[in-house]
Design a protein around this motif. Structure first.
Motif, PDB file in Angstrom:
ATOM      1  N   GLU A 121      -0.670  10.013  27.789  1.00 26.60           N
ATOM      2  CA  GLU A 121      -1.530  10.272  26.262  1.00 26.60           C
ATOM      3  C   GLU A 121      -0.947  11.439  25.917  1.00 26.60           C
ATOM      4  O   GLU A 121      -0.541  11.875  25.778  1.00 26.60           O
ATOM      5  CB  GLU A 121      -2.619   9.831  25.742  1.00 26.60           C
ATOM      6  N   ALA A 122      -2.004  12.855  26.639  1.00 23.67           N
ATOM      7  CA  ALA A 122      -2.060  13.419  26.822  1.00 23.67           C
ATOM      8  C   ALA A 122      -0.627  14.494  27.306  1.00 23.67           C
ATOM      9  O   ALA A 122       0.039  15.620  26.153  1.00 23.67           O
ATOM     10  CB  ALA A 122      -3.498  14.689  26.422  1.00 23.67           C
ATOM     11  N   THR A 125       2.035  13.662  24.140  1.00 22.14           N
ATOM     12  CA  THR A 125       1.719  14.387  23.125  1.00 22.14           C
ATOM     13  C   THR A 125       1.323  16.050  23.452  1.00 22.14           C
ATOM     14  O   THR A 125       2.329  17.003  21.997  1.00 22.14           O
ATOM     15  CB  THR A 125       0.849  13.667  21.962  1.00 22.14           C
ATOM     16  N   VAL A 126       1.092  16.686  24.296  1.00 19.58           N
ATOM     17  CA  VAL A 126       0.516  17.850  24.416  1.00 19.58           C
ATOM     18  C   VAL A 126       1.194  18.345  25.249  1.00 19.58           C
ATOM     19  O   VAL A 126       1.323  19.338  24.997  1.00 19.58           O
ATOM     20  CB  VAL A 126      -0.750  18.158  24.518  1.00 19.58           C
ATOM     21  N   MET A 174      -3.047  16.456  33.116  1.00 20.27           N
ATOM     22  CA  MET A 174      -3.116  17.850  32.323  1.00 20.27           C
ATOM     23  C   MET A 174      -2.258  19.619  32.806  1.00 20.27           C
ATOM     24  O   MET A 174      -2.565  20.457  32.290  1.00 20.27           O
ATOM     25  CB  MET A 174      -3.775  18.416  31.099  1.00 20.27           C
TER      26      MET A 174
END
Ligand SMILES: Nc1ncnc2c1ncn2[C@@H]1O[C@H](COP(=O)(O)OP(=O)(O)OP(=O)(O)O)[C@@H](O)[C@H]1O
Ligand SMILES: [Mg+2]
Lengths: 262, 216
Positions: A121-122, A125-126, A174
């Protein structure tokens, strides 16, 4: 009180000290009338593994939460990887925050997403990774934490130990420079603790990630730390390599605390 | 008073028309109240008083005045301001608006019930706020609110006869029309009474299926 963690066991005669990766200067935090942290200074150099120990309420969690921008200090400055985290405008905070990841005591996985989705997810999107790239990275990380077979499971179906491994993988996905770990094994059943700690030891050994770790597992702290900070009432009472803090602490307060937790 | 089966038979054509209107009002009213309620709930989270305060006042006002008053207001007063809608459209909007002020509270509770740790994990992953709402918070909140929203659908069903007051011929309106023509009251009223029970039973079955599929 100022504690520069890099000074204690830096090899002799090296180049001028690099800017530390994490730096807190004169940080004060109050909850109402209660001053939890009082003009705290400390810095962590890249690649170090620092453990925060100390009695309940001494402000360890508060420090990690400030670094993750979950609470704001009242005064002082926080810098991460050369970027100001506090005080700073929201846009800059978002940028600086990319350097930091956190693993929580209660895991805090997203129960509405599969394990794989929790990990992608991150990054998608990030960080703007493509879904394929993100999934590839996620699968590698799940292999690292030993949960390759759980991609499509939703977190509530996993044991606490498994959930915490996924949470660690999610934070690593991340690619943070600093990993914050707040008592990541205290919500686990005793028989699941060792597995998670072994994983963290592994990550500490095999990556160059900087770790800030709050723990009550003193053996673990001794194993992975380059530096141990003993907190009491929002101040650093003593700082040093684990051999010193656990073997021959200078401060009476440290001795007292260690004999109580052992 | 004698039960007259032929009156039941004669009423059926009226009944079907009324049932269709009732179901349409219920479906559209639910749709409006579900979406508008969510909008209210989200506006209440906008971190400025200039949004929170007006939304709070308006929804509090709508929630605490009778639906019948709102129906009359929308039907008789709005046209004076040049906003005229058909009676059924007005009824649907009024009932949807009225119930949105209840569903709003359901959504708010559902949103607040999402543990703080979920927000914190989203921050730790640097997820933007909008994405946090869409991918993390709302899916968890919405799943929790389905049963409570369902209860408001059933209670809305029981409020649909109020629309008769603005000339909408839903089930009760048709029953009254029939009674005025035939001077027979027992049969049409009994038929629609049973119909209310049946519709609300079927609606609750439907909602429970929906709930089972969502809450997993
Ligand atoms: N949100 C809050 N509101 C008010 N006081 C708080 C809040 N969070 C923490 N505190 C107070 O701040 C102090 C430090 O708390 P903190 O959680 O940082 O301690 P800790 O060292 O992590 O303790 P523990 O080992 O129990 O986790 C405590 O006295 C606590 O009561
Ligand atoms: Mg703590």
């Amino acid at each position: 009180m100022s504690v520069e963690t890099q000074t204690s066991n830096r090899p002799t005669g090296t180049a001028p000290a690099a800017e530390p990766l994490v730096r807190l200067e004169q940080v004060t935090k109050r909850f109402g009338e209660h001053t939890v942290l009082d003009r705290l200074d400390f810095a962590v150099e890249a690649g170090r593994h620092v453990t925060l120990i100390g009695p309940s309420g001494s402000g360890k969690t508060t420090i990690l939460r400030m670094l993750m921008t979950l609470t704001r200090p009242d005064e002082g400055t926080i810098t991460v990887a050369g970027q100001r985290l506090f005080p700073a405008p929201e846009k800059q905070v978002r940028e600086a925050r990319k350097n930091i990841g956190m693993v929580f005591q209660q895991f805090n996985l997203f129960p509405n997403m599969t394990v794989l989705r929790n990990l992608t997810e991150a990054p998608v999107t990030v960080l703007g990774l493509s879904r394929d790239e993100a999934e590839e990275r996620a699968r590698e990380l799940l292999e690292l934490v030993g949960l390759s077979d759980k991609c499509d499971v939703r977190p509530p179906r996993l044991s606490g130990g498994q959930q915490q491994r996924v949470a660690i993988a999610r934070a690593l996905a991340m690619r943070p420079k600093v990993l914050l770990l707040d008592e990541v094994t205290s919500a686990l059943d005793p028989e699941l603790v060792a597995g998670v700690l072994d994983l963290l030891r592994d990550i500490a050994r095999s990556t160059d990630i900087t770790m800030l770790c709050v723990t009550h597992e003193m053996n673990f702290a001794r194993d992975i730390s380059d530096q141990v900070l003993m907190f009491d009432a929002g101040r650093i009472v003593e700082a040093g390599p684990p051999e010193q803090i656990f073997g021959d602490p200078e401060q009476a307060r440290t001795r007292e605390f260690l004999s109580a937790v052992r | 008073m004698n039960w007259d089966w032929s009156a039941v038979g004669d009423f059926l054509p009226y009944f079907w028309k009324g049932l269709l209107v009732t179901l349409q009002v219920l479906a559209l009213g639910s749709l409006i109240s579900f979406s508008l309620g969510l909008v209210w709930a989200l506006l209440c989270r906008v971190p400025t008083r200039w949004v929170q305060w007006p939304v709070g006042v308006v929804t509090e006002f709508v929630r605490n005045t009778p639906l019948l008053v709102q129906l009359f207001f929308l039907f008789y007063v709005l046209p004076e301001w040049g906003l005229a809608f058909s009676a059924p459209a007005t009824g649907v909007v009024a009932i949807g608006l009225h119930y949105s002020t209840y569903t709003m509270q359901v959504y708010r509770a559902g949103i607040e019930a999402v543990p703080a740790g979920q927000w914190e994990a989203a921050t730790a992953l640097n997820l933007p706020r909008g994405r946090t709402w869409r991918a993390v918070i709302l899916p968890q909140a919405l799943r929790r609110v389905v049963p409570a929203l369902g209860n408001y659908v059933l209670s809305m069903l029981k409020d649909t006869p109020l629309l008769m007051a603005i000339t909408v011929l839903e089930m009760l309106g048709q029953a009254r029309l029939f009674s005025q023509e035939r001077f027979q009251f027992t049969e049409p009223l009994t038929v629609i009474g049973v119909a209310f029970v049946v519709v609300s039973y079927l609606a609750s079955l439907l909602l429970r299926t929906l709930e089972r599929r969502l809450v997993r």
